[in-house]
Design an enzyme around this catalytic site. Structure first.
Site, PDB file in Angstrom:
ATOM      1  N   SER A   4       0.720  -0.950   0.091  1.00  0.00           N
ATOM      2  CA  SER A   4       0.044  -0.012  -0.064  1.00  0.00           C
ATOM      3  C   SER A   4       0.926   1.303   0.111  1.00  0.00           C
ATOM      4  O   SER A   4       0.307   2.463  -0.084  1.00  0.00           O
ATOM      5  CB  SER A   4      -1.045   0.152   0.883  1.00  0.00           C
ATOM      6  OG  SER A   4      -0.411   0.391   2.377  1.00  0.00           O
ATOM      7  N   LYS A  22       1.572   4.448   7.000  1.00  0.00           N
ATOM      8  CA  LYS A  22       0.636   5.249   5.899  1.00  0.00           C
ATOM      9  C   LYS A  22       1.102   6.657   5.808  1.00  0.00           C
ATOM     10  O   LYS A  22       2.195   7.036   6.527  1.00  0.00           O
ATOM     11  CB  LYS A  22      -0.778   5.562   6.737  1.00  0.00           C
ATOM     12  CG  LYS A  22      -1.522   4.273   6.741  1.00  0.00           C
ATOM     13  CD  LYS A  22      -2.004   3.621   5.371  1.00  0.00           C
ATOM     14  CE  LYS A  22      -2.685   2.254   5.355  1.00  0.00           C
ATOM     15  NZ  LYS A  22      -1.873   1.204   4.567  1.00  0.00           N
TER      16      LYS A  22
END
Lengths: 145, 416
Positions: free
Chosen positions: A68, A105
């Site tokens: 991701s 993230k």
């Protein structure tokens, strides 16, 4: 000669043990006769920690899993260097605890979102009360072999 | 002014640092070999988990309560502790590490808002390490210890208590239990109570001559410290180390002499290296082996070894201990624990050599130094052959968490 040999072995051992990353700046040769004028400079070594670790007491390492963050240059199997003492800023890659799990993230402070940065589609996560920022990823290390 | 900073439930807190899912959940940590509960966090405490209970007795109860159980992970606690001390050292000019989870900081000469400073310490440590600490500040080390206990007990203190005026000191000491005063244990409390001293305030006010004569210099010093008179210097501990004990439970009962000897020698090696670290010599050793307290056949056998001359030589001691174990050993006993206690220690620096005695040669002193250095720097430890090559019976740590900070293969994994 024996002593220099030992020093090399000790350095190698330290290198392998991962505790200290000290590389000799110039590989020392064994001389006979006149001492080299460069001898006195050979004590200096490059320590990768100097470059990578700013706050040793607050720096932790972790292994990355998943894709991701691949557009941010972070791939599965990379080593993440996390500094917990750094204040997270807009756009920082951070480690967050989401639903009791550690995740990596990108922090969008303005929208209060944790976003992925990937060739795949991932939903951004809102920074609610159940989400905590655990530290800032200040480096990542790629193992090319 | 001194500050005492400590991490309240260090071991349990360490277990939650890399496990966000465990934060706020009940956690307990077991002693070596998963023997008994040695540490628990607040959540476990409020649930009423009993401390110092043998694990096997409460195993099912813990499971039912949903308590998370961990074997002790000393690599993790040790690493986080040194990071904690490192972080704290930035906050004061001088620091004295008192134990794995507490340190005194010297605030002499600093002019600042001490409560605010305390809050900063708490916030920084929490951000950098994810561990909760408490700060107690006082004029003496003993008072900073008192303040630290108050910081823990009173929620509105928000983790910081500073005793800096006399009226406040009186109010706190009047309600402070005697046995919680640094250096006053349960036994002394009973003796003091018999003499009519029941609060820390009364101890502080008591006649110092009387305290010295009826009790000891230590009690007198403690009373003076409670009054704000500094008696324990910053780097001093109130009592010097008088003995070193290494005692552990085995992972399974032992009935044979050989493994009992091997294990006891292993404990001896640990005790001796600790001894050398403190630059001390030993004059007498006590060796014991015992069976389980939880069976009817409980028995403990011991043997005292008096040395002709003080020593720090593991090899020489190993010979004596092997003999001693053979002498105390009784067949058909299920031994579950052995202990090596080095008693009667003396400071190497103060020892006068005696040519008439059979003394430890310099050669062996040097050998011990090499052994300690090797063990400190390399993973492959140098140990005595008599401890046995396979240490498989040494420790059961079945529920140990990964070495999140000290092993490349056990680093936390992060989902990207």
């Amino acid at each position: 000669m024996y002593i220099q040999y030992c020093v090399v072995i000790m350095r190698l051992e330290r290198l392998c043990s991962g505790r200290q990353w000290a590389l000799p700046l110039a590989p020392s040769r064994i001389h006979a006769g006149f001492p080299s004028p460069a001898e006195q400079y050979q004590h200096e070594t490059l320590d990768l920690n100097e470059l990578v670790v700013k706050h040793p007491a607050a720096t932790f390492y972790a292994w990355a899993e998943g894709d991701s963050m691949n557009l941010a240059g972070i791939f599965a199997g990379d080593l993440l260097v996390i500094d917990k003492s750094e204040e997270p800023r807009q756009g920082d890659v951070v480690i967050a605890a989401i639903d009791g799990e550690l995740a990596c993230k990108r922090l969008n402070l303005k929208k209060r979102l944790l976003e992925s940065h990937s060739s795949q589609q991932y939903q951004p996560i809102a920074c609610g009360p159940d989400v905590s920022i655990e530290g800032v990823v200040i480096h990542s290390v790629r193992m090319h072999r | 002014m001194y500050a005492l900073v400590d991490c309240e439930t260090m071991y349990a807190s360490c277990e939650a640092v890399f496990r966000p899912d465990l934060r706020g959940k009940p956690i307990v940590v077991l002693s070596n070999n998963d023997g008994c509960i040695v540490a628990m966090n607040r959540a476990a405490k409020t649930m009423g988990v009993p401390k110092f209970q043998p694990y096997f007795k409460v195993k099912h109860q813990l499971k039912k309560m949903g308590v998370h159980v961990f074997s002790s992970n000393y690599e993790l606690y040790g690493d986080l502790s040194s990071r904690l001390m490192n972080t704290l050292s930035d906050f004061a000019s001088d620091m004295h590490v008192y134990s794995i989870d507490e340190a005194f900081l010297d605030l002499t000469g600093h002019v600042f808002d001490r409560r605010k400073w305390g809050q900063e310490v708490i916030q920084t440590v929490y951000q950098n390490l994810g561990m909760p600490v408490r700060v107690g500040i006082g004029k003496t080390k003993t008072l900073s210890k008192v303040a630290n206990v108050i910081a823990k007990k009173i929620p509105r203190a928000k983790g910081v208590c500073c005793i800096d005026d006399d009226h406040q000191r009186e109010q706190i000491l009047k309600h402070f239990p005697l046995h919680e005063v640094w250096g006053i244990g349960r036994k002394l409390t009973l003796r003091l109570q018999a003499d009519g001293i029941t609060t820390a305030w009364q101890l502080a006010q008591a006649d110092k001559n009387y305290l010295r004569k009826s009790f000891s210099v230590v009690v007198e010093r403690t009373a003076l410290e409670l009054q704000g008179t500094q008696c324990i210097s910053f780097h001093d501990e109130p009592e010097a180390r008088k003995q070193i004990v290494v005692s552990r439970a085995f992972s399974q009962p032992i009935t044979q002499l050989k493994p009992l000897q091997s294990l006891t020698i292993d404990y001896l090696s640990k005790a001796m290296s600790k001894l050398r670290k403190h630059n001390m010599l030993v004059e007498a050793l006590i060796i014991s082996a015992s069976s389980s307290r939880f069976t009817d056949a409980y028995a403990s056998h011991h043997k005292v070894i008096k040395l002709a001359a003080p020593s720090n030589d593991t090899l020489a001691m190993a010979e004596k201990v092997t003999q001693a174990v053979a002498q105390l050993y009784k067949p058909n006993h299920k031994y579950v624990r052995s202990m090596v206690c080095l008693s009667e220690l003396i400071d190497e620096g103060f020892y006068q050599r005696d040519l008439l005695l059979d003394e430890q040669p310099d050669r062996s002193m040097r050998l011990m130094k090499v052994m300690d250095e090797l063990n400190e720097h390399s993973a492959q430890q140098v140990f005595l052959g008599s401890t046995g090559i396979k240490h498989d019976w040494v420790m059961a740590r079945n529920m140990k968490s990964p070495n999140y900070t000290t092993s490349w293969t056990e680093l936390p994994k992060v989902r990207c």
